[in-house]
Scaffold this active site. Sequence first.
Site, PDB file in Angstrom:
ATOM      1  N   ASP A 176      18.372  38.434  21.150  1.00  0.00           N
ATOM      2  CA  ASP A 176      19.490  38.040  22.018  1.00  0.00           C
ATOM      3  C   ASP A 176      20.498  39.183  22.050  1.00  0.00           C
ATOM      4  OD1 ASP A 176      20.934  36.352  23.706  1.00  0.00           O
ATOM      5  OD2 ASP A 176      21.991  35.374  22.071  1.00  0.00           O
TER       6      ASP A 176
ATOM      7  N   ASP B 181      24.643  38.129  14.544  1.00  0.00           N
ATOM      8  CA  ASP B 181      24.016  36.930  15.108  1.00  0.00           C
ATOM      9  C   ASP B 181      22.537  37.117  15.419  1.00  0.00           C
ATOM     10  OD1 ASP B 181      23.553  34.435  16.034  1.00  0.00           O
ATOM     11  OD2 ASP B 181      24.840  34.561  17.808  1.00  0.00           O
TER      12      ASP B 181
END
Length: 343
Positions: free
Chosen positions: A215, A232
């Site tokens: 991502d 993340d």
Amino acid sequence: MTNSNAADNQPTKSLAEHPFAALTPDQVLDAIEAEGLYCDGRIYPLNSYENRVYQIGIEDSDPIIAKFYRPKRWSFEQIQEDHDFCFELADNEFPVVAPIRDQNQASIRQQAGFSLALFKRRGGHAPELDHEDNLTIMGRALARLHNVGYLKTFEHRPTINVQNFAISNVEFLLENNFIPNELLPAYQSLTKDIIPKLEDAFTAVNYEPLRIHGDCHPGNILWRDDTPNFVDFDDTRNGPAIQDLWMLLSGDKQQQQIQLDKVLKGYRQFCHFNSAELKLIEPLRTLRIIYFSAWLARRWQDPAFPQAFPWFNSIKYWSEHILTLREQQAALSEPSLMMPDIL
């Protein structure tokens, strides 16, 4: 949930039924103080919807970041693979914000039925990708990330493929009546045509799956001192290397080609790149578009989602979504970006 009223975008479950309803401020503070840290009472929610992430003030010290994972999304083993990948990157001196281990070297904590991880706060801002030098720096960084990613593949975390990102999500949207009745024939016809094209595209490209960020958009990068710090890894999984590269590209095709040249200029200094993967850029973009709509639909009972995405699940939204898929349908038949002639 009905599917024909543009105003029908409110969650149907009560707040008490939502998994994060049980996560109280006291439990957040208890999780931090269980580490022997003393909170000063400041809890600041950060921009996260899938999980709940907080910056928490610590007496006489820097704030700490606490990430509470959405229940039942990832197994313990899948979260551990995420953390272990971050540790492996850190051991290779890669700029990643890895979880904090406790005195027993565990990185996953438990609090009131939630799995959570703690992180040191690291300052920075999203990279300015309109600066060509920054694209080359990003290319070098992703090459280093992928060199570690190639060492093995995940055993428990999923793989990017047409089944996981397109087929299952189209089925979910149709079975749960999210597509408005008047748009249903167009959506069904369109996805029936697109999915075989996606399957053919992935079959035609011979690539080696590796552990990727998954991502890699600018919001998951903290730029500091001309260095991208990656955060993340919640969506880390097995997939093609190009997945982490194409999300740095924007604009029309000519602009994307110029940007790709800069990214690969840096990438190829540290890692081999399989030029055949360029043919997967538009298929991967299409998968992400389908996945994103289904992700919103799957989370629509979470009160945070209607509040943050009030435009979702309206006639206008689904009409624009179908238009975007039509554009992707055409893009799948167009020539891919070209491999730059660089060292």
